[in-house]
Design a protein around this motif. Structure first.
Motif, mmCIF file in Angstrom:
data_model
loop_
_atom_site.group_PDB
_atom_site.id
_atom_site.type_symbol
_atom_site.label_atom_id
_atom_site.label_comp_id
_atom_site.label_asym_id
_atom_site.label_seq_id
_atom_site.Cartn_x
_atom_site.Cartn_y
_atom_site.Cartn_z
ATOM 1 N N ASP A 226 0.655 -1.056 -0.046
ATOM 2 C CA ASP A 226 -0.421 0.491 -0.039
ATOM 3 C C ASP A 226 0.613 1.251 -0.148
ATOM 4 O O ASP A 226 1.842 0.868 0.768
ATOM 5 C CB ASP A 226 -0.607 -0.019 1.517
ATOM 6 N N ALA A 227 0.398 2.788 -0.616
ATOM 7 C CA ALA A 227 1.375 3.244 -0.644
ATOM 8 C C ALA A 227 0.039 4.434 -0.231
ATOM 9 O O ALA A 227 -1.075 4.726 -0.687
ATOM 10 C CB ALA A 227 1.657 3.626 -1.617
ATOM 11 N N SER A 228 1.107 5.697 0.285
ATOM 12 C CA SER A 228 -0.249 6.441 1.236
ATOM 13 C C SER A 228 -0.491 7.845 -0.653
ATOM 14 O O SER A 228 0.521 7.855 -1.290
ATOM 15 C CB SER A 228 0.084 7.359 1.935
ATOM 16 N N GLY A 229 -1.784 7.651 -0.661
ATOM 17 C CA GLY A 229 -2.013 9.351 -1.500
ATOM 18 C C GLY A 229 -2.051 8.060 -2.921
ATOM 19 O O GLY A 229 -2.467 8.495 -3.915
ATOM 20 N N VAL A 230 -2.032 6.631 -2.813
ATOM 21 C CA VAL A 230 -2.594 5.964 -3.865
ATOM 22 C C VAL A 230 -3.270 5.027 -3.821
ATOM 23 O O VAL A 230 -3.794 4.348 -3.398
ATOM 24 C CB VAL A 230 -1.196 5.353 -4.863
ATOM 25 N N SER A 231 -4.547 4.907 -5.108
ATOM 26 C CA SER A 231 -5.255 4.600 -4.500
ATOM 27 C C SER A 231 -5.621 2.659 -4.476
ATOM 28 O O SER A 231 -4.938 2.527 -5.957
ATOM 29 C CB SER A 231 -7.119 5.056 -5.451
ATOM 30 N N GLY A 232 -5.637 2.096 -3.971
ATOM 31 C CA GLY A 232 -5.768 0.107 -4.375
ATOM 32 C C GLY A 232 -4.191 -0.546 -3.622
ATOM 33 O O GLY A 232 -3.490 1.101 -3.418
ATOM 34 N N THR A 233 -3.392 -1.488 -4.728
ATOM 35 C CA THR A 233 -2.160 -1.716 -4.395
ATOM 36 C C THR A 233 -1.383 -1.580 -5.000
ATOM 37 O O THR A 233 -1.843 -1.243 -6.695
ATOM 38 C CB THR A 233 -2.527 -3.153 -4.526
ATOM 39 N N VAL A 234 -0.518 -1.159 -5.298
ATOM 40 C CA VAL A 234 0.959 -0.962 -6.053
ATOM 41 C C VAL A 234 1.975 -1.840 -5.722
ATOM 42 O O VAL A 234 2.172 -2.568 -4.959
ATOM 43 C CB VAL A 234 1.611 0.869 -5.081
ATOM 44 N N ARG A 235 2.451 -2.003 -7.447
ATOM 45 C CA ARG A 235 3.357 -3.647 -7.319
ATOM 46 C C ARG A 235 4.594 -2.439 -7.485
ATOM 47 O O ARG A 235 5.115 -1.646 -8.370
ATOM 48 C CB ARG A 235 3.069 -3.742 -8.930
ATOM 49 N N VAL A 236 5.818 -3.380 -6.700
ATOM 50 C CA VAL A 236 6.946 -2.850 -6.761
ATOM 51 C C VAL A 236 7.730 -3.794 -7.228
ATOM 52 O O VAL A 236 8.096 -4.859 -6.504
ATOM 53 C CB VAL A 236 7.416 -2.539 -5.234
ATOM 54 N N VAL A 237 8.728 -3.247 -8.497
ATOM 55 C CA VAL A 237 10.120 -4.971 -8.541
ATOM 56 C C VAL A 237 11.182 -3.336 -9.059
ATOM 57 O O VAL A 237 11.845 -1.892 -9.604
ATOM 58 C CB VAL A 237 9.144 -4.977 -10.427
ATOM 59 N N ARG A 238 12.493 -3.881 -8.477
ATOM 60 C CA ARG A 238 12.957 -3.676 -8.034
ATOM 61 C C ARG A 238 14.637 -4.144 -8.562
ATOM 62 O O ARG A 238 14.722 -5.348 -7.948
ATOM 63 C CB ARG A 238 13.394 -2.770 -6.472
ATOM 64 N N ARG A 239 15.689 -3.490 -9.237
ATOM 65 C CA ARG A 239 16.133 -4.545 -9.912
ATOM 66 C C ARG A 239 17.578 -3.882 -9.535
ATOM 67 O O ARG A 239 18.034 -3.069 -10.002
ATOM 68 C CB ARG A 239 15.941 -4.765 -11.388
ATOM 69 N N VAL A 240 18.307 -5.047 -9.295
ATOM 70 C CA VAL A 240 19.782 -4.611 -9.067
ATOM 71 C C VAL A 240 21.228 -5.825 -9.676
ATOM 72 O O VAL A 240 20.511 -7.014 -9.519
ATOM 73 C CB VAL A 240 20.342 -4.748 -7.613
ATOM 74 N N ARG A 241 21.809 -4.659 -10.631
ATOM 75 C CA ARG A 241 22.674 -5.435 -11.051
ATOM 76 C C ARG A 241 24.303 -4.315 -10.128
ATOM 77 O O ARG A 241 24.323 -3.526 -9.984
ATOM 78 C CB ARG A 241 22.350 -5.418 -12.470
ATOM 79 N N PHE A 242 24.859 -6.049 -10.408
ATOM 80 C CA PHE A 242 26.928 -5.200 -9.575
ATOM 81 C C PHE A 242 27.648 -5.792 -11.356
ATOM 82 O O PHE A 242 27.757 -7.140 -11.502
ATOM 83 C CB PHE A 242 26.936 -5.930 -8.408
ATOM 84 N N VAL A 243 28.059 -4.457 -12.400
ATOM 85 C CA VAL A 243 28.603 -4.902 -12.694
ATOM 86 C C VAL A 243 29.729 -4.016 -13.005
ATOM 87 O O VAL A 243 30.617 -3.316 -11.483
ATOM 88 C CB VAL A 243 28.235 -4.164 -13.729
ATOM 89 N N ALA A 244 30.524 -4.143 -14.138
ATOM 90 C CA ALA A 244 32.011 -3.832 -14.114
ATOM 91 C C ALA A 244 32.855 -3.395 -12.612
ATOM 92 O O ALA A 244 34.070 -2.776 -12.676
ATOM 93 C CB ALA A 244 31.668 -2.266 -14.730
ATOM 94 N N VAL A 245 33.191 -4.687 -12.290
ATOM 95 C CA VAL A 245 33.805 -4.966 -11.144
ATOM 96 C C VAL A 245 35.395 -5.114 -11.858
ATOM 97 O O VAL A 245 35.913 -5.874 -12.288
ATOM 98 C CB VAL A 245 33.571 -6.706 -10.698
#
Length: 260
Positions: A226-245
């Protein structure tokens, strides 16, 4: 140079978004174990995954080299993109210098009050922060103690939290290829990292790729909230990559001199 309270607040918020946590003292990578036909790092067995051990592996690999972290987070509601944010962090060996840039686009979302573009440069003794772009950008410089506002340069604490929130199972690999971890059930929901502008995550899933050295090359964390000020459910997708090591160049931006 103006050091306003608003800038301090913005810097603290940025540090929170970038991720904070304690730094492991030792960086010795544990001995690998066998999983099927592949050699995999300690912390992974055929039936279980130890998140804290993998976080130590991750820190051991990245703690003394340069690398780049790429993060993309998309928040949707009823098929509409409410927030699309990208973060790029370039880190020098040992985390004594880093350049961070966040760009976000919002549509009726609580973070709409944050600057669309925010960049900061840490040189080992001070942070130079730039809000906006071009001639209208505001630039401020803040002295700070090492390691600067980013308390978790290798993101190992964030890795420990997100992996530790799930019951994880490794997929069998071939040869010396990476191990793919899959989590579909929370084991410790309170451990799961989530931004302050959304409620507790639910209906979550996680996939992560860990290489033979033991560092988490990438992960995808998705959940409803749930997010304040947003009607209904939100979907959060976070993608993290570690590159150029070992191949990331970390240089001060040209605008950093404007704050001196």
């Amino acid at each position: 140079m103006r050091r306003s309270h608003r800038c301090v607040v913005a810097l603290c918020l940025l540090a929170a978004l970038a991720g904070c946590g304690a730094v492991l003292d030792g960086r010795a990578t544990p001995e690998p174990v066998e999983l099927g036909n592949a050699s995999v790092p300690a912390g992974i067995t055929a039936d279980d995954v130890d998140a804290s051990t993998l976080a130590a592996n991750h820190d051991a690999v990245l703690g003394s080299t340069s690398y780049t972290v790429l993060v993309r987070e998309v928040v949707t509601s009823n098929g509409t993109v409410r927030r699309n944010a990208t973060r790029v962090r370039r880190v020098a060996p040992g985390g004594d210098r880093y350049l961070f840039r966040r760009v976000q686009r919002t549509n009726g979302f609580p973070t709409s009050s944050l600057a669309p573009v925010l960049t900061y440069w840490y040189d080992g003794t001070a942070v130079t922060q730039r809000i906006g772009t071009g001639a209208t950008a505001r630039i401020d410089r803040f002295p700070t103690e090492p390691p600067g506002p980013l308390r978790d340069p290798t993101s190992h604490w964030g890795v420990a939290r997100v992996l530790g929130a799930f019951e994880l199972r490794p997929n069998r690999t071939l040869g010396d290829g990476p191990v793919r971890l899959t989590g579909v059930r929370f084991s410790d929901p309170e451990s799961a990292p989530s931004p302050s502008f959304v409620g507790p995550p639910r209906n979550a899933s996680l996939t992560a790729v860990v290489d033979g050295r033991g560092f988490v090359r990438s992960y995808r964390f998705a959940y409803d909230a749930d997010a304040s000020g947003v009607s209904g459910t939100v979907r959060v997708v976070r993608r993290v990559r570690f590159v150029a090591v070992g191949a990331t160049t970390v240089e001060p931006p040209a605008w950093a001199d404007d704050a001196r």
